[in-house]
Design an enzyme around this catalytic site. Structure first.
Site, mmCIF file in Angstrom:
data_model
loop_
_atom_site.group_PDB
_atom_site.id
_atom_site.type_symbol
_atom_site.label_atom_id
_atom_site.label_comp_id
_atom_site.label_asym_id
_atom_site.label_seq_id
_atom_site.Cartn_x
_atom_site.Cartn_y
_atom_site.Cartn_z
ATOM 1 N N HIS A 140 0.810 -1.208 0.000
ATOM 2 C CA HIS A 140 0.000 0.000 0.000
ATOM 3 C C HIS A 140 0.847 1.265 0.000
ATOM 4 O O HIS A 140 1.890 1.346 0.637
ATOM 5 C CB HIS A 140 -0.938 0.010 1.208
ATOM 6 C CG HIS A 140 -0.225 -0.129 2.525
ATOM 7 N ND1 HIS A 140 0.314 0.934 3.197
ATOM 8 C CD2 HIS A 140 0.035 -1.221 3.281
ATOM 9 C CE1 HIS A 140 0.873 0.516 4.319
ATOM 10 N NE2 HIS A 140 0.719 -0.791 4.401
ATOM 11 N N ASP A 141 0.413 2.232 -0.807
ATOM 12 C CA ASP A 141 0.987 3.583 -0.858
ATOM 13 C C ASP A 141 2.386 3.646 -1.461
ATOM 14 O O ASP A 141 3.056 4.678 -1.361
ATOM 15 C CB ASP A 141 0.993 4.231 0.536
ATOM 16 C CG ASP A 141 -0.388 4.236 1.165
ATOM 17 O OD1 ASP A 141 -1.266 4.931 0.649
ATOM 18 O OD2 ASP A 141 -0.591 3.511 2.165
ATOM 19 N N GLY A 198 5.022 -1.034 2.598
ATOM 20 C CA GLY A 198 4.171 0.138 2.502
ATOM 21 C C GLY A 198 4.936 1.450 2.502
ATOM 22 O O GLY A 198 5.977 1.584 3.158
#
Length: 262
Positions: free
Chosen positions: A121-122, A139
């Site tokens: 994520h991200d 992440g």
């Protein structure tokens, strides 16, 4: 109309451009948008919200746009955005962003992403990056343009890898890697700068010498980081076209939060 294999499942709310090709047994969910010329291989799963640009090649068994592997995630409307002309090989997994960051996992343009690569994520990828097999990005990792990350390399969350940097096979990256540097190992160590990559990208001999000088100031002169930054800044105006390389380095060093590998 998009060319969709009869065994594929495409949600009616998905938006596929007319020249998109979808292979056997692929599953494409709602809130997925796919641009012209992109091909989706057999058995791929793409969940939304996900936006994929033009002329991407996505090979079989990739999983794109799944919910983030973050225990804080509570179903917030985050997304995955993939640019144009990327090659995404077999068994890659790209997760959507989280509300604790910008809410977007982003892949730029013209990237070469080999099998089993994981983007958590991200993650933010720039352009023309190479990620070799089994590279795993945790992440919030940011990777600059033209960087190369070797196979079986793990990158710790919130770590940044600068433009034109090269990370060797099987490395453990837990601190920021400055632009242009070549690093490898566990513990990670600097082994020079990416001179061959810069030559291939058309850097002049003078610009390469400037990057070499920045490497010496950071790693060979025994300077503190603050002293090295001052010496690097003093190089401005010394080489035609080199100020952009200096600003790339200084901008990276001035925004480090995890410290750089030294």
């Amino acid at each position: 109309m998009a060319i969709i294999h009869p065994t594929a499942i495409v949600d009616p709310k998905a938006e596929l451009a007319a020249s998109v090709s979808v292979g056997p047994y692929a599953v494409i969910g709602a809130d997925v948008r796919i641009g012209e010329g992109t091909t989706i291989g057999a058995h791929c799963t793409i969940e939304g919200p996900t936006t994929i640009g033009r002329d991407n090649r996505i090979f079989q068994f990739a999983s794109l746009g799944a919910a983030p592997q973050d225990m804080k995630y509570r179903g917030e409307p985050t997304e995955l955005v993939i640019g144009d002309r990327n090659t995404i090989r077999e068994f890659c997994t790209f997760n959507r962003g989280t509300a604790q960051d910008a809410g977007v996992t982003r892949v730029g343009h013209d990237n070469w992403i080999m099998a089993y690569v994981h983007l958590a994520h991200d993650v933010q990828l720039g352009d023309r990056i190479i990620l070799a097999n089994n590279a795993t990005l945790a992440g919030h990792v940011h990777v600059g343009d033209w960087a190369i990350i070797g196979g079986l390399t793990g990158v710790h969350q919130f770590t940044r890898i600068g433009a034109h940097a090269m990370v060797g096979f099987g490395s453990h990256v837990s601190q920021d890697v400055p632009p242009f540097m070549t690093v490898a190992g566990n513990p990670l160590a600097v082994h020079g700068f990416n001179v061959e990559g810069l030559r291939r990208r058309g850097f002049s001999a003078e610009r390469i010498a400037l990057v070499k000088q920045m490497h010496r100031l950071l790693y060979r002169r025994g300077l503190t980081l603050e002293q090295a930054k001052m010496e690097i800044a003093a190089l401005r105006g010394s080489v035609a076209g080199g100020d952009a390389d200096i600003e790339s380095m200084l901008g990276f060093l001035q925004t480090c939060t995890r410290g750089i590998v030294r």
